[in-house]
Design an enzyme around this catalytic site. Structure first.
Site, PDB file in Angstrom:
ATOM      1  CG  HIS A 133      -1.145  -8.341  37.802  1.00 24.00           C
ATOM      2  ND1 HIS A 133      -1.576  -9.528  37.243  1.00 24.00           N
ATOM      3  CD2 HIS A 133      -2.136  -7.451  37.619  1.00 24.00           C
ATOM      4  CE1 HIS A 133      -2.790  -9.360  36.765  1.00 24.00           C
ATOM      5  NE2 HIS A 133      -3.156  -8.109  36.963  1.00 24.00           N
ATOM      6  CE  LYS A 152      -5.901  10.722  42.744  1.00 23.58           C
ATOM      7  NZ  LYS A 152      -5.848   9.261  42.604  1.00 23.58           N
TER       8      LYS A 152
END
Ligand code: GLN
Ligand code: ZN
Length: 761
Positions: A702, A19
């Protein structure tokens, strides 16, 4: 000795190394070579973990820098033409473009290239990138990564089982991007490329190829079922042994088909398809390998090894060495390891098994089957842990079970029917036509997050944290009053996450320090673990809501997360049905609802965005799930008087096929996400004559774009043609926590204006 293996392993690394490397790469801090170097460190570690646990081969091909389906899009040479790659871009750069899109360049026209769509991998919380297919889609063996990784593992001396997503599942998981065309028709073009891949793997000397066809656990149309036999007959000619892997769901009508395919072995999910293992053992020819997924790959609990052995022995007696053992599915869906889980006390830790520990369990089972005394100590430990968990006072709270058992039959019903409640609520609330509201959260600003982090680190006192959050609440209330909204919210400043916030305050929940699971790309989530009977020791939201209500004469909407969403986004206990855990959570939420009502809150919203994603993979099982899921919601909502208004909110879902059940939740008001579909999602509600009130989202939250009032008025007008005006609310699609304040204020100002304009006509 019995062969043991895993269908896949977590990719992120014990400390989420992948990550951090990915995000560093995307920020331009490390180049592709440095990122690849991290991959080259992680893979051998994960293979070594498999070897350390005595697995007979390592799985290669389950690693991905973003998503394994995206890996296959490159491997199979079907990157969509719309991205306009010239062919000069490095493969990894193209890969991240597929996954993340490219923004439109300043001054250029068009939209840039939106990323591939992302969607849920079966019923998990993992999201894959959706392959796009048109009649022109061509396939070719176009990527070397898989073969390079095989060579990497072999160079370390590991026996290799390569892992591939099967051709039918690959096509099934994709989406048609042209009208009047069926992607199944691409199979003939696709199979030769699978043939080439298998030939290459054979030449490399891999022992086995695991070929995943999880769609065999779905309701497949006849054409898809019929395609399996000829497809696998063609793949069988390549001479490398194939292990066909199924998981997540029983095979049912596809069972015989799966057993008869010309492959060398079949993996079945011994947890989700426990009931059909005997049939599989009967139907699967004796010379084929049966790989039994006996360790739960979808949950975090230690396996009851005695019980597992009891299930395995008859199969072992019958099939001997052709019986293999594995986790039920890839271990991608569980955290890396319990070791170093410092946030949990020893008792809880002892009940858990994450990926590394699940591999160890396989080894113990293998030893036990071989009559190896080495297993005895571990079996005894496991027995002890299982017993302790079942008997623990932390798991069993008799008061919870008694309360559930004593519930009157009507406990999930409001006192009066909706029309009576609607009249009572109108009288009490005195709202205008087309009342305006929001979904709950207001911007989670950097200051809010910093204050919470400081509080958690102990650098900010509880009193100072409370003062800071109250300041945020007061600000949110003042803004909403100034905007002229009709029903206000407190803004959820004090909440980190809509499930974690409640889980942290409910009995029966615990939280790991490092129990991360990949959700998509570099994003990981750390689901709460529900280990015991759930109850609510004390009010969770009442002080915040009461404070917010004290600041304004307008109605303040209380804000809770519903039982199914809490259940769905947690690891759930495996020693009682999900429906029981859901009912327990429902009663805890019910207590909160009643306390809010007592504190003078007249409107309470219970969010259930995860109702739809809880649907079983098989349609025949929907009805049963929806019955207990909607009952859990009603249990949470039904303790209040008629004049108290219950809202629910759901987003990112279509409801067309479950509208009767949505209506059966009997919320007084439901708010849904509709703006991105231009109100299309609302049509079904209209046709169904949805009886209660409804707030179709009028703008997409969004995007930072500020919608104009005319657009919203147009959507509202459209909604009014479908839903009686007296039942219509005006609100955004979802909560505003990811937005900034300036755009939020501007958008809501336009929304209020749109509502006012429509009231006038
Ligand atoms: N009340 C929540 C919020 O506004 C709802 C979030 C959701 O639907 N996912 O943030
Ligand atoms: Zn939402």
């Amino acid at each position: 000795m019995t062969i043991i293996h895993t269908l896949g392993f977590p990719r992120m690394g014990a400390q989420r190394e992948l990550k951090f490397a990915l995000e560093g790469h995307w920020r331009g801090e490390i180049d592709a070579a440095e990122l690849e170097a991290v991959g080259r460190q992680l893979r051998p570690r994960h293979w070594q973990a498999q070897r350390d646990a005595g697995l007979d081969f390592v799985s290669v091909g389950d690693f991905a820098y973003y998503d394994h389906v995206a890996n296959h899009i490159q491997l199979l040479g079907c990157e969509p033409a719309r991205f306009g790659f010239s062919g000069d871009e490095p493969a990894l750069a193209r890969y991240f473009t597929l996954a993340r899109g490219v923004a439109r360049e300043a001054g250029a026209s068009g939209d840039g290239h939106p990323a591939l769509e992302m969607t849920k991998w079966f019923d998990t919380n993992y999201h894959y990138l959706v392959p796009e297919f048109t009649p022109e889609t061509a396939f070719s063996l176009a990527d070397e990564r898989l073969f390079a990784e095989v060579a990497e593992a072999q160079a370390l001396g590991h026996p290799v089982k390569a892992v591939l997503l099967g051709p039918l599942s690959f096509l099934w998981l994709g989406k048609e991007k042209a009208a009047g065309f069926d992607r199944l028709g691409l199979l003939d073009k696709l199979l030769p490329v699978y043939g080439q891949i298998l030939a290459r793997l054979k030449a490399q000397g891999v022992q086995w190829v695991q070929i995943d066809e999880p769609v065999l656990g779905l309701d497949l149309a006849a054409a898809w079922q019929q395609a399996f036999e000829p497809a696998y007959a063609r793949l069988a000619t390549n001479g490398v042994p194939l292990l066909l892997a199924t998981y997540f769901s029983p095979l049912q009508e596809n069972l015989v088909l799966a057993c008869r395919l010309p492959v060398a072995g079949l993996h079945v999910d011994g947890i989700r398809a426990a009931g059909e293992i005997t049939s599989v053992a009967d139907w699967l020819p004796a010379h084929k390998v049966l790989s039994l997924g006996i360790v739960d790959g979808r949950n975090v609990w230690r396996t009851d090894l005695d019980a597992a052995l009891t299930r395995i022995r008859p199969l072992f007696d019958k099939r001997g060495q052709s019986l293999w053992l594995a986790p039920s599915c890839s271990l991608l869906h569980v955290p890396f390891s319990v070791a170093g889980e410092m946030k949990l006390d020893g008792e809880l830790r002892g009940w858990l098994a994450f990926a590394v520990e699940k591999l160890d369990e396989l080894q113990v089972l293998k030893q036990a089957l071989a009559g190896d005394a080495a297993a005895d100590g571990e079996l005894a430990k496991s027995r002890q842990a299982i017993r302790a968990r079942h008997a623990s006072r932390r798991v069993n709270n008799p008061a919870v079970a008694e309360r559930l058992a004593a519930l009157p039959a009507a406990a999930d019903r409001r006192h009066a029917a909706f029309p009576v409640r609607q009249a009572a609520q109108r009288k009490r609330l005195q709202l205008p036509l087309l009342p305006t509201t929001t979904i709950g959260s207001f911007p989670q600003t950097a200051e809010i997050r910093a204050a919470r982090a400081a509080f958690k680190r102990g650098e900010l006192s509880a009193a100072d944290y409370e003062t800071a959050m109250k300041k945020e609440i007061a600000h949110a209330v003042a803004v909403q009053e100034e905007l002229g909204l009709d029903v206000l919210v407190h803004g959820e400043a004090e909440r980190n996450d809509m499930v974690e916030y409640f889980g942290e305050q409910l009995a029966g929940f615990c939280f790991t320090g490092n129990g991360w699971v990949q959700s998509y790309g570099s994003r990981c989530v750390k689901p709460p673990i529900i280990y015991g009977d759930v109850s609510r020791p004390q009010p969770m939201t009442v002080d915040w809501s009461a404070y917010a209500q004290s600041l304004t004469p307008k109605p303040m909407k209380g804000m809770l997360t519903g039982p199914i969403t809490i259940l769905q986004w947690s690891f759930v206990r495996d020693d009682q049905p999900r429906s029981t855990t859901a009912a327990q959570i429902a009663l805890a939420i019910r207590d909160e609802v009643c306390d809010l009502e007592r504190a003078g809150i007249g409107i309470i919203q219970i969010d259930e965005p995860a109702i739809r994603e809880g649907l079983p993979l098989r349609r025949a099982a929907w009805r049963e799930y929806l019955a207990w899921a909607t009952r859990a919601f009603r249990l949470s909502a039904s303790g209040v008087a008629d004049e108290t208004q219950i809202h629910t909110h759901m987003c990112y879902s279509e409801f067309n096929d479950i509208l009767p059940e949505i209506a059966a939740m009997d919320a007084d008001v439901i708010t849904i996400e509709t703006s991105r579909s231009d109100m299309e999602l609302l049509d079904a509600f209209g046709k169904f004559k949805y009886p209660n009130e409804i707030g179709p989202g009028v703008y997409d939250i969004h995007s930072p774009r500020v919608p104009n009032a005319d657009d919203m008025a147009r959507l509202l007008q459209k909604a009014r043609e479908t839903i009686p005006a007296g039942n219509l609310w005006v609100n955004p699609d979802c909560g505003l926590k990811t937005r900034g304040w300036p755009e939020t204020v501007a958008a809501l100002r336009h929304m209020v204006a749109a509502a006012k304009a429509l009231r006038a006509v």
